[in-house]
Motif scaffolding. Structure first.
Motif, PDB file in Angstrom:
ATOM      1  N   GLY A 319      26.720  38.954  34.790  1.00  0.00           N
ATOM      2  CA  GLY A 319      27.574  40.711  35.572  1.00  0.00           C
ATOM      3  C   GLY A 319      27.690  40.815  36.663  1.00  0.00           C
ATOM      4  O   GLY A 319      28.192  42.050  36.811  1.00  0.00           O
ATOM      5  N   THR A 320      27.587  39.965  37.649  1.00  0.00           N
ATOM      6  CA  THR A 320      28.297  39.804  39.608  1.00  0.00           C
ATOM      7  C   THR A 320      29.845  39.941  39.156  1.00  0.00           C
ATOM      8  O   THR A 320      30.415  39.861  40.208  1.00  0.00           O
ATOM      9  N   ALA A 321      30.535  38.869  38.639  1.00  0.00           N
ATOM     10  CA  ALA A 321      32.035  39.721  38.708  1.00  0.00           C
ATOM     11  C   ALA A 321      33.236  39.475  36.908  1.00  0.00           C
ATOM     12  O   ALA A 321      31.913  39.293  36.010  1.00  0.00           O
ATOM     13  N   LEU A 322      33.534  39.694  36.914  1.00  0.00           N
ATOM     14  CA  LEU A 322      34.703  40.409  35.623  1.00  0.00           C
ATOM     15  C   LEU A 322      35.277  38.434  35.648  1.00  0.00           C
ATOM     16  O   LEU A 322      35.409  38.391  36.234  1.00  0.00           O
ATOM     17  N   LEU A 323      35.279  38.479  34.215  1.00  0.00           N
ATOM     18  CA  LEU A 323      36.160  37.557  33.718  1.00  0.00           C
ATOM     19  C   LEU A 323      37.987  37.315  33.941  1.00  0.00           C
ATOM     20  O   LEU A 323      38.240  35.884  34.662  1.00  0.00           O
ATOM     21  N   GLU A 324      38.388  38.712  34.831  1.00  0.00           N
ATOM     22  CA  GLU A 324      39.381  38.434  35.647  1.00  0.00           C
ATOM     23  C   GLU A 324      39.348  37.577  36.585  1.00  0.00           C
ATOM     24  O   GLU A 324      40.798  36.942  37.665  1.00  0.00           O
ATOM     25  N   GLN A 325      38.651  38.145  37.473  1.00  0.00           N
ATOM     26  CA  GLN A 325      38.553  38.020  38.691  1.00  0.00           C
ATOM     27  C   GLN A 325      37.934  36.262  38.697  1.00  0.00           C
ATOM     28  O   GLN A 325      38.038  35.202  40.084  1.00  0.00           O
ATOM     29  N   ALA A 326      37.526  36.017  37.661  1.00  0.00           N
ATOM     30  CA  ALA A 326      36.882  34.203  38.486  1.00  0.00           C
ATOM     31  C   ALA A 326      37.791  32.948  37.382  1.00  0.00           C
ATOM     32  O   ALA A 326      37.462  32.786  37.785  1.00  0.00           O
ATOM     33  N   VAL A 327      38.958  33.981  36.395  1.00  0.00           N
ATOM     34  CA  VAL A 327      39.560  32.713  35.707  1.00  0.00           C
ATOM     35  C   VAL A 327      41.253  32.493  37.188  1.00  0.00           C
ATOM     36  O   VAL A 327      41.442  33.770  37.393  1.00  0.00           O
ATOM     37  N   ARG A 328      41.115  31.407  37.012  1.00  0.00           N
ATOM     38  CA  ARG A 328      41.837  30.434  37.930  1.00  0.00           C
ATOM     39  C   ARG A 328      42.958  29.666  37.619  1.00  0.00           C
ATOM     40  O   ARG A 328      43.149  29.128  36.557  1.00  0.00           O
TER      41      ARG A 328
END
Length: 440
Positions: A319-328
């Motif tokens: 819960g410390t990062a959003l999926l959209e931010q983590a996917v590259r």
């Protein structure tokens, strides 16, 4: 073992067989070089029986033929050797001369050939000349003495002559013998080692141990250490075997129920991460939207392959990062990657929580294909946990290293969590075997 198994052993141990053959050749040459050269001189006699008025020619010939065995023994006797030594003027005794003499006669003939072998060619010739001098008189003493008419006559039909080349050692014999011995010992070692090894020996055995089809055979490639990821439309054997794997997986997905694929291996180092990443790249070649998830929260192997760090799967689950931010998005192959992120102390617990299930449902709706890379199955429970939540598991084995016991334990671990085993992939298959398997 059948012929195919022996051929596989030869391919696997080819460098060892080549070394064994070379060592055998060198050994044969060393033996040839260490042995003193032997020279030979020959002389041939014709033994006849004069025909008396009251004796038929046939009877005379039979008498001469019957004497040939005795003359062969006489020519190799110590007594004749003493006379030859004296006549030749060599510093050898009778026994030494006799040891250098070989006499032979052809069956049903009255010809006897005498060969003298010596390390000194000139001495061999002198001894042959000495035999030529003393053999006839010695026969006279033994068979014709006190007779008015000789019963046996000895005539030289081939004067003593020395062979120009050494007759021993035989270079071809020793070299071929060394080659055969070295190659035979190397092959015996290879077969013995394979018999002792409990690794899976064939594709049929792998299929039986896994209880699932073999859906791919990835060709071995020396460049994998420096270039593990396939380039777009790469025409290598390794790339083609990955595309074959992609095609087989697509057939398994004919009903559309195998879009989330998990990859694992029985043991670390079998190459599951590289196979998973390259399979994702080959799916992207067909125009599919592909997401590769690095679910190895212990090593983060896929993240390292693509050189990705920062927030990832662990942050999304915590819960410390959003999926959209983590996917590259990656330039390599046009796939998206969700890296592992910061490696947590409790990977199995993190992957088993409802947040991971929700994540898979979210990405399932956004992508045509989701590929999950997981840790080795047998050492830790992570892969089984992920596999149970996927549409199916692909197990990557290492050709020549994965054992029958590992495959049976892998099968049992997946059945215990009701994970669907889609198939098995043979990794790092030698060129011939890989190419042949890929065409099947």
């Amino acid at each position: 073992m059948d012929l195919r198994t022996y051929l596989a052993i030869i391919r696997k141990y080819l460098p060892l067989l080549v070394i064994g053959a070379l060592v055998g050749l060198l050994g044969g040459y060393a033996l040839y070089a260490s042995k003193p050269k032997q020279y030979a001189a020959d002389v041939t006699f014709y033994v006849s029986t004069p025909v008396a008025d009251n004796t038929s020619a046939q009877s005379a010939g039979q008498f001469a033929t019957s004497r040939m065995v005795s003359y062969v023994q006489l020519l190799q006797s110590q007594q004749l050797g003493e006379r030859v030594a004296k006549a030749s003027g060599v510093s050898l005794n009778g026994a030494q001369v006799a040891n250098r003499i070989t006499a032979n006669t052809t069956v049903e003939t009255v010809l006897v050939t005498v060969t003298v072998t010596d390390s000194d060619g000139q001495q061999a010739l002198k001894l042959a000349q000495g035999i030529n001098k003393v053999f006839g008189p010695m026969v006279d003493e033994l068979d014709n003495i006190s007779r008015k008419t000789p019963v046996v006559a000895v005539k030289t039909v081939s004067e003593p002559h020395l062979h120009s080349a050494p007759v021993a050692p035989k270079s071809k014999t020793l070299l071929l013998g060394g080659l055969g011995l070295g190659l035979g010992l190397a092959l015996a070692f290879a077969i013995f080692r394979e018999l002792l090894s409990n690794s899976v020996k064939s594709e049929a055995e792998l299929r039986e141990r896994a209880g699932a089809p073999v859906i791919g055979a990835i060709a071995a490639d020396r460049r994998i250490a420096t270039s593990p990821l396939l380039r777009s439309e790469e025409p290598s054997a390794r790339a083609e075997s990955h595309r074959k794997l992609r095609t087989n997986l697509a057939f398994l997905d004919a009903t559309g129920h195998s879009r989330v694929l998990a990859f694992t291996a029985p043991a670390a180092g079998d190459g599951a991460t590289t196979v998973a990443a390259n399979t994702a790249l080959t799916f992207a070649e067909t125009g599919e939207r592909v997401l590769l998830i690095d679910a190895d929260l212990r090593e983060g192997g896929a993240s390292q392959l693509f050189g990705l760090d920062g927030p990832g799967l662990s942050g999304v689950l915590a819960g410390t990062a959003l999926l959209e931010q983590a996917v590259r998005s990656t330039a390599n192959g046009g796939i998206d990657v969700l890296p592992a992120g910061e490696l947590p102390p409790n990977p199995a617990a993190l992957l088993g929580q409802p947040a991971f299930v929700a994540l898979l449902e979210a990405v399932h709706a956004r992508y045509d294909r989701v590929v999950l890379d997981t840790p080795a199955l047998l050492p830790v429970a992570d892969a089984a946990t992920v596999g149970a939540l996927s549409d199916g598991m692909v197990v990557v084995t290492r050709d020549g290293r994965t054992t029958a016991d590992q495959m049976e334990r892998t099968r049992g671990a997946l059945e215990a969590v009701h994970c669907r085993l889609l198939g098995v992939v043979r990794n790092r298959v030698k060129a011939e075997g890989g190419a042949r398997s890929a065409r099947k």
